[in-house]
Design a protein around this motif. Structure first.
Motif, PDB file in Angstrom:
ATOM      1  N   LEU A  38      50.113  88.823  31.999  1.00 18.02           N
ATOM      2  CA  LEU A  38      49.178  89.744  32.531  1.00 18.02           C
ATOM      3  C   LEU A  38      48.950  90.979  31.600  1.00 18.02           C
ATOM      4  O   LEU A  38      48.024  91.623  31.586  1.00 18.02           O
ATOM      5  CB  LEU A  38      49.720  90.218  34.037  1.00 18.02           C
ATOM      6  CG  LEU A  38      49.787  89.371  35.170  1.00 18.02           C
ATOM      7  CD1 LEU A  38      50.273  89.790  36.440  1.00 18.02           C
ATOM      8  CD2 LEU A  38      48.443  89.061  35.377  1.00 18.02           C
ATOM      9  N   VAL A  89      45.379  93.038  32.104  1.00 14.96           N
ATOM     10  CA  VAL A  89      45.757  93.638  33.514  1.00 14.96           C
ATOM     11  C   VAL A  89      46.446  94.740  33.810  1.00 14.96           C
ATOM     12  O   VAL A  89      46.486  95.659  34.680  1.00 14.96           O
ATOM     13  CB  VAL A  89      45.945  92.167  34.469  1.00 14.96           C
ATOM     14  CG1 VAL A  89      46.289  92.950  35.983  1.00 14.96           C
ATOM     15  CG2 VAL A  89      45.199  91.126  34.220  1.00 14.96           C
ATOM     16  N   ILE A 112      48.831  99.499  40.331  1.00 15.46           N
ATOM     17  CA  ILE A 112      49.013  97.938  40.682  1.00 15.46           C
ATOM     18  C   ILE A 112      49.206  97.880  42.190  1.00 15.46           C
ATOM     19  O   ILE A 112      49.017  96.714  42.554  1.00 15.46           O
ATOM     20  CB  ILE A 112      50.197  97.262  39.723  1.00 15.46           C
ATOM     21  CG1 ILE A 112      51.693  97.725  40.227  1.00 15.46           C
ATOM     22  CG2 ILE A 112      49.622  97.353  38.311  1.00 15.46           C
ATOM     23  CD1 ILE A 112      52.790  96.996  39.708  1.00 15.46           C
ATOM     24  N   PHE A 138      53.303  92.316  43.498  1.00 13.83           N
ATOM     25  CA  PHE A 138      52.022  92.658  42.883  1.00 13.83           C
ATOM     26  C   PHE A 138      51.603  91.383  42.266  1.00 13.83           C
ATOM     27  O   PHE A 138      50.229  90.954  42.308  1.00 13.83           O
ATOM     28  CB  PHE A 138      52.490  93.530  41.632  1.00 13.83           C
ATOM     29  CG  PHE A 138      51.414  93.322  40.304  1.00 13.83           C
ATOM     30  CD1 PHE A 138      50.086  93.920  40.804  1.00 13.83           C
ATOM     31  CD2 PHE A 138      51.698  92.995  39.146  1.00 13.83           C
ATOM     32  CE1 PHE A 138      49.150  93.808  39.714  1.00 13.83           C
ATOM     33  CE2 PHE A 138      50.811  93.016  38.261  1.00 13.83           C
ATOM     34  CZ  PHE A 138      49.454  93.315  38.383  1.00 13.83           C
ATOM     35  N   ILE A 139      52.526  90.480  41.533  1.00 15.68           N
ATOM     36  CA  ILE A 139      52.000  89.487  41.094  1.00 15.68           C
ATOM     37  C   ILE A 139      51.354  88.200  41.872  1.00 15.68           C
ATOM     38  O   ILE A 139      50.363  87.649  41.737  1.00 15.68           O
ATOM     39  CB  ILE A 139      52.968  88.598  40.221  1.00 15.68           C
ATOM     40  CG1 ILE A 139      53.408  89.497  38.651  1.00 15.68           C
ATOM     41  CG2 ILE A 139      52.841  87.218  39.487  1.00 15.68           C
ATOM     42  CD1 ILE A 139      54.793  89.230  38.321  1.00 15.68           C
ATOM     43  N   TYR A 176      50.430  88.788  44.844  1.00 17.68           N
ATOM     44  CA  TYR A 176      49.130  89.380  45.373  1.00 17.68           C
ATOM     45  C   TYR A 176      47.870  89.313  44.237  1.00 17.68           C
ATOM     46  O   TYR A 176      46.895  88.910  44.871  1.00 17.68           O
ATOM     47  CB  TYR A 176      49.257  91.089  45.746  1.00 17.68           C
ATOM     48  CG  TYR A 176      47.864  91.689  46.062  1.00 17.68           C
ATOM     49  CD1 TYR A 176      47.350  91.543  47.362  1.00 17.68           C
ATOM     50  CD2 TYR A 176      47.226  92.464  45.077  1.00 17.68           C
ATOM     51  CE1 TYR A 176      45.992  92.374  47.686  1.00 17.68           C
ATOM     52  CE2 TYR A 176      45.961  93.337  45.405  1.00 17.68           C
ATOM     53  CZ  TYR A 176      45.363  92.958  46.598  1.00 17.68           C
ATOM     54  OH  TYR A 176      44.287  93.830  46.891  1.00 17.68           O
ATOM     55  N   HIS A 177      48.247  89.443  42.990  1.00 12.14           N
ATOM     56  CA  HIS A 177      47.218  89.504  42.068  1.00 12.14           C
ATOM     57  C   HIS A 177      46.648  87.968  42.062  1.00 12.14           C
ATOM     58  O   HIS A 177      45.355  87.809  41.823  1.00 12.14           O
ATOM     59  CB  HIS A 177      47.680  89.790  40.766  1.00 12.14           C
ATOM     60  CG  HIS A 177      46.649  89.638  39.685  1.00 12.14           C
ATOM     61  ND1 HIS A 177      45.708  90.404  39.224  1.00 12.14           N
ATOM     62  CD2 HIS A 177      46.503  88.449  38.550  1.00 12.14           C
ATOM     63  CE1 HIS A 177      44.991  89.871  38.234  1.00 12.14           C
ATOM     64  NE2 HIS A 177      45.549  88.729  37.776  1.00 12.14           N
ATOM     65  N   TYR A 178      47.449  87.076  42.137  1.00 11.91           N
ATOM     66  CA  TYR A 178      47.169  85.724  41.826  1.00 11.91           C
ATOM     67  C   TYR A 178      46.789  84.965  43.237  1.00 11.91           C
ATOM     68  O   TYR A 178      46.145  83.810  43.273  1.00 11.91           O
ATOM     69  CB  TYR A 178      48.170  84.627  41.208  1.00 11.91           C
ATOM     70  CG  TYR A 178      48.238  85.003  39.899  1.00 11.91           C
ATOM     71  CD1 TYR A 178      47.009  84.560  38.973  1.00 11.91           C
ATOM     72  CD2 TYR A 178      49.323  85.768  39.082  1.00 11.91           C
ATOM     73  CE1 TYR A 178      47.325  84.707  37.471  1.00 11.91           C
ATOM     74  CE2 TYR A 178      49.106  85.901  37.666  1.00 11.91           C
ATOM     75  CZ  TYR A 178      48.264  85.375  36.774  1.00 11.91           C
ATOM     76  OH  TYR A 178      48.451  85.348  35.603  1.00 11.91           O
TER      77      TYR A 178
END
Length: 972
Positions: free
Chosen positions: A657, A662, A672, A773-774, A776-778
């Motif tokens: 990221l 990102v 984030i 976070f990760i 949620y991001h993906y």
């Protein structure tokens, strides 16, 4: 008449030319001393003693009492000049040899057939590759080294003559006795390899022997069983079969063995063995080729000679033909009496007898028998099985294994995430080492079928099939062909799948294939030894390059010297410490310390791996899964790696990221995760958080608030024994947490107080935050992301979250008998309570793996983000995260990575470079990489079993002391 005169003159010039060029190869450096000793010994001998010197008899070191009596009689009564040892063992042979030499008035010449090493005849000795395998190697320096080390073994065992190299040019694929014993079908290549082998062996002080004169390569019959016929004319034999002898003789060849062959173009007498032909032995070998070394007959007990009409006169005929040494006579007593009788009659002159006997004495002087010493028994086994032999053996197979077809560049195997690979074993010998080696690189399943239809049904879910053809490696003469059924299976499977056919036999097997157009890749590995199998697997996956070429043509499919050369993909390969400048002997300290730890119950078992320069040089398992159990640790067993999860899962995803823009190291939590806006953590940067320099609390016992206050056991308010939509988080077997509780963990972390002052303080909180976070991001779980982004393309198929529903529990090492939360053996479920409450998928814990897979990921980091032909991360990204940004504040940490201590106490031995990095885990795990020494070190343990309380591994510095031993083992 003029034509005859010119022919005679031409022959005379040829003889003179060779005589001028070729010196006596049996002469020592001190010719005068040698001549004096030879003359003195010869003049002191009786006629019977002189004739006895012409004989070399066969002895087996496992001989029975009756056979021993016969040998002793040969020494005492017939004064035999030498012994050729055959079957037995090294210790038995050494002791017997010392005993027999002590009985002989004059020390005997000792010979052996050790074409590929002493193991050709003796158990417990070293086997180097066969000549056909050596013929596939382009670098003849390796062949020379092979001759040298075989010579060293021979010399150590008191062997003076090795009946090698075979210089037969194997132009007949159906040759039943030469085949694998030949370097190939190319006259020039056979010659160059034979020269290299001879140079190496004679350089070690052991005399070479070229065989089988005048050439046994183009026959389909075995001279052990009959008299084979060579049908070529004299011109062809001179230009092909005799060519190697000419070159070796010029280079100082010590001896030649004459075969039992029917060669009508060279010997007018019908069905007369070449070994008994005066024209072949004397006119051609001695006079035309100018050879002055020793001439041995092939074994006179072989049918090719023993069926000679005048059986009782074989020895005499062989001597009259020009041979110096009668090898393995059927009856020494009769043979010597016939020669003595002929001598007394004047049929054999004194000069003829002296010529051969003095050459034998010259050979004895040259090998040191004028100053004879018995074979030393101490350390014999060690001296005959050396690490340097293992090193050479590996190099030979690495350079020999040949890819002959590679349609679409299927090899080396890339993009493992797209491959579903099945392995099918054909043949009558084991392919287990090959399969085990394949599994180190990716997910490979071994399949069997009761029928072709059954097998093809099982193959439907696979897109790539590796077929290994394994036949006996016991000796070069073993059967190598495919059966009709096997050929049919290969052809049918190749119709529907991408196939890699790997044959662990000589190349001629490929000529039987029905077709090859439907087979994508074909590999010739030549032999079915463990080393050949392991190296071949490494070549298939690009851990090693392909370097070999075919030494022979194969039917209509492949010509000699065919070979496709491939580059390595920078995957870990597997070898021994000495290949990378480390000492096996010094690494024994590692074994001792691990065994000490297990004995003192610091952990039930250990997986330990050390790699250097991209090569795994130590990969061992110790102990058992549990103290009370019987399950020993295996290579494919997996451990809960605990906090190693941070650098094996969460960190590489974050690095990606960062590369994508990102996030950056200066990104704040509030940027984030919007939930952090207005919190006491909103301005914490990723750099500070992952350097454990953000005032975050070390941990939180999230599980504690879900226990019943009175019983201290899981509260019915939060747990059920059966899964449902409301209770869907499996924290352990038959224990399910409320589904909505996962939202509580991030909330507790967000609302937690910060520490009073800013200082280095290790914390798990950053990885809870990054997981949130990760994912949620993906919009995917860490489990899904790590597998797709890293584990599958790396071939890390033993690395996973929640293994309890993926693999057998027998392959999972338990971590604890929990008596404070789950109240059961934690086996296949993550040990960390917080990760368990996240359905086993934590950013800080939850990954299970084995040492080999952890090493792949660490090696990827060490190689600046590159592994297996794929770039996972940029070099600058690795450097950015592997930097200590707060060292001036007494904080050793990198961004996610742990780093060496700044002063005395810390995570390493203190003997490691500051560019190194790694991490440790609560369960006893440890992984560390050092760019400067190119070392990866992985230690996996379950020190928490059965109780996590006392961390004796840490208290006694077991892991870091092992690290110290690793660095002490570096010798380059």
């Amino acid at each position: 008449m003029r034509h005859i005169y010119i022919s005679i003159l031409s022959l005379l010039c040829t003889v003179l030319s060779f005589s001028q060029k070729n010196i006596n190869p049996l002469l020592s450096k001190d010719v005068a001393a040698q001549e004096k000793w030879v003359d003195s010994v010869y003049n002191s001998m009786s006629l019977k003693e002189k004739v006895g010197q012409l004989y070399m008899v066969q002895v087996m070191s496992n001989l029975d009492a009756q056979s021993k009596i016969k040998v002793v009689k040969g020494i005492k009564e017939h004064h035999i000049g030498g012994i050729i040892y055959s079957n037995g063992g090294p210790y038995r042979q050494a002791k017997l040899n010392n005993e027999l030499q002590a009985l002989s008035k004059l020390p005997m010449l000792i010979g052996m057939d050790a074409e590929w090493g002493l193991s050709m005849r003796l158990d417990s000795t070293y086997a180097f590759p066969w000549n056909m395998t050596l013929g596939a190697i382009k670098d003849n320096k390796l062949v020379e080294q092979t001759g040298k080390q075989i010579g060293e073994h021979c010399k150590r065992l008191g062997v003076h003559f090795n009946f090698a190299p075979v210089v037969d040019i194997n132009t007949n694929p159906k040759n039943p006795i030469i085949g694998n014993r030949s370097f190939g079908e190319s006259r020039d290549d056979v010659t160059q390899k034979a020269l290299a082998f001879m140079k190496g062996m004679q350089g070690s002080g052991v005399l070479a022997n070229a065989k089988h004169f005048p050439g046994h390569g183009d026959t389909d019959q075995d001279s052990h069983k009959t008299l084979p016929t060579i049908h070529f004319d004299e011109k062809r034999i001179d230009s092909v079969e005799l060519y190697p002898y000419k070159q070796l003789i010029k280079a100082g060849l010590s001896s030649v063995m004459v075969a039992h062959l029917n060669v009508p173009s060279l010997e007018a007498k019908e069905n007369s063995p070449s070994s008994l032909s005066h024209h072949i032995v004397t006119d051609i070998l001695k006079n035309q080729l100018g050879f002055q070394g020793l001439i041995f007959t092939d074994a006179l007990t072989m049918k090719g000679a023993a069926d000679f009409d005048e059986t009782s006169d074989i020895d005499l005929a062989a001597f009259k033909a020009g041979n110096d040494v009668m090898l393995m006579s059927e009856d020494v007593g009769i043979g010597t009496s016939k020669i003595i009788e002929a001598y007394k009659k004047g049929d054999i002159s004194e000069s003829r007898l002296a010529y051969s006997v003095k050459k034998i004495l010259q050979a004895k002087y040259k090998v040191g028998l004028h100053n004879y010493k018995p074979v030393a028994i101490a350390d014999l086994s060690k001296d005959l099985n050396r690490l340097k032999d293992d090193v050479l053996n590996e190099e030979l197979f690495e350079n020999a294994i040949t890819i002959v077809k590679n349609e679409g560049d299927l090899l080396p195997l890339r993009d493992l995430e797209t491959k579903t690979i099945a392995y099918i074993e054909l043949g009558d010998d084991s392919g287990i080492p090959f399969f085990n080696a394949l599994k180190k690189f990716g997910k490979v399943h071994a399949l069997q079928g009761d029928s072709l239809e059954d097998l093809k049904n099982k193959l439907q879910v696979y897109n790539t099939v590796i077929i290994g053809f394994h036949r006996s490696n016991a000796n070069p003469w073993k059967a190598y062909e495919f059966s009709e059924e096997q050929l049919e299976w290969i052809d049918s499977i190749a119709e529907t799948h991408k196939v890699i056919l790997n044959v662990f036999v000589k190349p001629y097997a490929l000529s039987d294939l029905k077709r090859i157009d439907n087979i994508e890749s074909i590999v010739v590995s030549y032999q079915n030894s463990k080393t050949a199998q392991e190296k071949s697997a490494q070549i298939l996956f690009g851990a090693l390059p392909s370097k070999g070429h075919l030494p022979v043509s194969v039917g209509d499919y492949f010509t000699k010297f065919s070979g496709i050369y491939t580059n390595e993909l920078k995957r870990l390969s597997y070898t021994i410490p000495e290949r990378v400048g480390m000492s096996s002997e010094k690494l024994k300290k590692v074994d001792s310390l691990v065994n000490y730890a297990i004995k003192n119950e610091m952990t039930p078992g250990v997986q330990l791996l050390i790699a250097r320069k991209g090569k795994v040089i130590y990969n061992k398992n110790f102990g058992k899964h549990t103290y009370e159990g019987k399950e020993k640790i295996g290579f494919d067993d997996i451990y809960d790696v605990a906090s190693l999860t941070k650098i094996l899962a969460t960190l590489p995803l974050l690095m990606e990221l960062e590369e994508q823009g990102v996030v950056s190291l200066d990104t704040k939590l509030s940027e984030i995760l919007p939930e952090y806006k207005g919190s006491n953590k909103e301005n914490i940067t990723l750099k500070a958080m992952l350097s454990h320099y953000a005032r975050l609390r070390p941990w939180e016992p999230f599980y504690y608030n879900t226990l019943d206050l009175e019983t201290k056991k899981p509260s019915p308010k939060y747990y059920r024994a059966k899964r449902s939509a409301e209770f869907n988080i499996e924290v352990s077997k038959n224990l399910f947490l409320r589904t909505d509780y996962q939202d509580s963990i991030p909330k507790i972390i967000r609302e937690s107080e910060l520490l009073d002052r800013l200082k280095y303080r290790y914390s798990d909180f950053p990885y809870y935050i990054l997981k949130e976070f990760i994912e949620y991001h993906y919009d995917r779980t860490l489990e899904q992301l790590t597998e797709a982004h890293f584990y599958e393309p790396l071939g890390a198929n033993y690395t996973m979250y929640n293994p309890y529903h993926k693999i057998s529990s027998k392959k999972i090492v338990p971590t604890e008998i929990d008596d404070y939360y789950r109240y059961q053996k934690v086996h296949g479920y993550v040990h960390d309570m917080g990760a368990a409450m996240q359905n086993g998928i934590g950013g800080h814990a939850g990954v299970f793996s084995n040492a080999n897979d952890v090493a792949k990921i660490m090696q990827m980091y060490l190689q600046k983000g590159y592994y297996g032909g794929k770039r996972f991360l940029k070099p600058e990204t690795i450097d950015k995260f592997n930097t200590c940004y707060f060292c001036s504040e007494d904080n050793r940490r990198g961004v996610g990575f742990d780093k060496p201590q700044l002063e005395d106490d810390g995570p390493t031995c203190g003997c490691i470079s500051m560019t190194s990095f790694g991490h440790s885990g609560f369960t006893g795990t440890y992984a560390w990489a050092d760019p400067e020494e190119e070392i990866v070190y992985v230690f996996l343990a379950n020190r928490t079993y059965p109780r996590a309380g006392k961390n004796l591994l840490l208290r006694e510095n077991i892991r870091t002391e092992i690290q110290r031993f690793i660095y002490e083992a570096i010798v380059d």
